[in-house]
Design a protein around this motif. Structure first.
Motif, PDB file in Angstrom:
ATOM      1  N   THR A 193      -1.726  -6.775  10.018  1.00  0.00           N
ATOM      2  CA  THR A 193      -1.055  -5.498   9.797  1.00  0.00           C
ATOM      3  C   THR A 193       0.387  -5.788   9.393  1.00  0.00           C
ATOM      4  N   MET A 194       0.748  -5.371   8.181  1.00  0.00           N
ATOM      5  CA  MET A 194       2.104  -5.554   7.687  1.00  0.00           C
ATOM      6  C   MET A 194       2.897  -4.294   8.020  1.00  0.00           C
ATOM      7  N   ILE A 195       3.890  -4.432   8.865  1.00  0.00           N
ATOM      8  CA  ILE A 195       4.613  -3.279   9.396  1.00  0.00           C
ATOM      9  C   ILE A 195       5.713  -2.853   8.434  1.00  0.00           C
ATOM     10  N   ASP A 196       5.792  -1.568   8.207  1.00  0.00           N
ATOM     11  CA  ASP A 196       6.767  -1.000   7.285  1.00  0.00           C
ATOM     12  C   ASP A 196       8.189  -1.230   7.795  1.00  0.00           C
ATOM     13  N   THR A 197       9.047  -1.672   6.898  1.00  0.00           N
ATOM     14  CA  THR A 197      10.470  -1.828   7.242  1.00  0.00           C
ATOM     15  C   THR A 197      11.303  -1.189   6.142  1.00  0.00           C
ATOM     16  N   ALA A 198      12.597  -1.092   6.399  1.00  0.00           N
ATOM     17  CA  ALA A 198      13.504  -0.557   5.385  1.00  0.00           C
ATOM     18  C   ALA A 198      13.365  -1.392   4.120  1.00  0.00           C
ATOM     19  N   GLY A 199      13.290  -0.743   2.990  1.00  0.00           N
ATOM     20  CA  GLY A 199      13.139  -1.456   1.731  1.00  0.00           C
ATOM     21  C   GLY A 199      11.717  -1.435   1.218  1.00  0.00           C
ATOM     22  N   ILE A 200      10.716  -1.288   2.114  1.00  0.00           N
ATOM     23  CA  ILE A 200       9.341  -1.164   1.638  1.00  0.00           C
ATOM     24  C   ILE A 200       9.113   0.273   1.174  1.00  0.00           C
TER      25      ILE A 200
END
Length: 437
Positions: A227-234
């Motif tokens: 699971t790739m967790i959403d961060t600022a910039g995505i």
């Protein structure tokens, strides 16, 4: 678990800083002795009835056209866009003002839950003055006193009632959760896109935290789930775009909380900056697995010794991350990105590794024989035994005759012995010293 974020807003001189300090108490502290774990008060963490929360302070919102006021209002908008709950602070001394009403209208547009508090209500007479604040349209005003701390418990109860219990799927989801963190423009979004192009099986997008993050779920060729967790910039959420270090770090913190492994992204072209150290410090303190990714490696003019020079520079700046592997990659060309998922699996397993107490104590006896325990004022530290009490990160309790005799340097020596004897690459280790009763 995602820790709720509370934004503290109000016009100037209503006592926000005093309330901020009251709400977080003594919990703003540096907990590590390592140089380079940089942590400033861009936010603070508090706890109420066993639940943690993060508090963002904002500048006083003034609707005048004075220089810099646009900036202050913009910063407050960013804070409000990130918050789960907004604490709207007013003051009974000045009563209801035009500025309060303007801020109230601004808050209505956020569609975020708001708790209204009236500060400086230090006596019963002043408590009678709070009823005018009902007209702001944000429900019941809570009378509080920053000077004396009264009423803050009721405010925190109201805030926590508005924050849903954790909704992420970590209880049932056994995928490896990871995120990319780092300052803006180091290539986090490009790395996400590059990985998803390589991975052939994309299963779904999963609704994650209460802050509208969307996590990307995929499997590799061997069927291991990530699971790739959403961060600022995505993905940019809402209409407010962060352009300051303060709020990009706040977003990174939310991603770090929910990750098993954090990928700290550095820019090979611009080198290491202060903010890189800051976000790395957060990941380390949170006890997460860490990989250092040097992105844009294709763009640098490689001399014979650039690889060794850059590696030495990273190790010098991030001494407390000596356990973290370094991977030189390129989102543009895909260079070495195929190694990332294997590294994530390895660190995830290391972070969950358990060691039998008998094996631990054999290592402990050998360590003490190699490097005898220190003395202080004629008293020698005696170590009785060690046991592992937790994983993620691996946590060990060492029982001794006197906690005060355990010097920081000897604790680090024991950690190094554990790392040499067992495979803990990529994960922090916690050692807790206890006096044997």
């Amino acid at each position: 678990m995602a820790i709720p974020i509370i934004a503290l807003v109000g016009r100037p001189n209503v006592g926000k800083s005093t309330i901020f300090n009251r709400l977080v108490g003594e919990r703003v502290s540096i907990v590590e002795d390592y140089p380079g774990v940089t942590r400033d008060r861009i936010y603070a963490t508090g706890k109420w009835l066993g639940r943690e929360f993060r508090l963002i302070d904002t500048g006083g919102i003034d609707m005048s056209d004075e220089p810099l006021m646009d900036q202050v209002r913009h910063q407050a908008d960013i804070a409000m866009s990130q918050a789960d709950v907004i604490l709207f602070l007013t003051s009974s001394q000045e009563g209801l003002t035009d500025a309060d009403e303007a801020i109230a209208h601004r808050l209505h547009r956020t569609n975020k839950p708001v708790v209204l508090a009236v500060n400086k209500t230090d006596n019963p007479e002043q408590r009678q003055d709070i009823y005018d604040f009902y007209s702001l349209g944000h429900g019941e005003p809570y009378p509080i006193s920053g000077a004396h701390g009264t009423g803050l418990g009721d405010v925190l109860d109201a805030i926590m009632a508005l924050v849903p219990l954790d909704t992420d799927q970590s209880e049932t989801d056994d995928s490896i959760k990871f995120s990319f963190i780092g300052r803006p423009n180091v290539g986090k979004s490009s790395l996400v896109n590059a990985i998803l192009k390589e991975e052939r099986v994309i299963v779904s997008n999963i609704e994650g935290t209460t802050r509208e993050a969307v996590d990307t779920y995929f499997t590799n060729e061997e069927g291991r789930e990530f699971t790739m967790i959403d961060t600022a910039g995505i993905r940019k959420r809402g209409k407010v775009y962060e352009n300051t270090e303060k709020y990009s770090v706040m977003r990174a913190m939310s991603a770090i909380d929910r990750s098993d492994v954090v990928c700290l992204v550095l820019d090979a072209e611009t080198g290491i900056r202060e903010q890189d150290k800051r976000v790395a410090g957060y990941a380390y303190e949170a006890g997460k697995g860490i990989i250092i990714l040097v992105n844009k490696w294709d763009a640098v003019d490689k001399s014979d010794k650039l690889f060794e020079t850059f590696t030495k520079e990273i190790r010098a700046h991030f001494q407390y991350l000596s356990f973290a592997p370094i991977l030189f990659v390129s989102a543009l060309t895909g260079q070495r990105l195929n190694k990332l998922t294997d590294l994530l699996i390895e660190i995830y397993e290391n972070r969950h590794r358990r060691v039998q107490s008998s094996t631990l104590n054999d290592v402990l006896m050998d360590a003490v024989a190699m490097n005898p325990t220190p003395t202080d004022k004629g008293r020698r530290l005696k170590i009785y035994y060690m046991t592992q009490v937790a994983v993620a990160p691996p946590t060990f309790v060492v029982f001794v005759n006197d906690v005060e005799l355990m010097h920081f340097s000897y604790e680090r020596f024991l950690e190094n012995q554990l790392r040499q004897s067992f495979y803990f690459d990529g994960t922090p280790i916690k050692i807790i010293t206890r006096a044997r009763q």
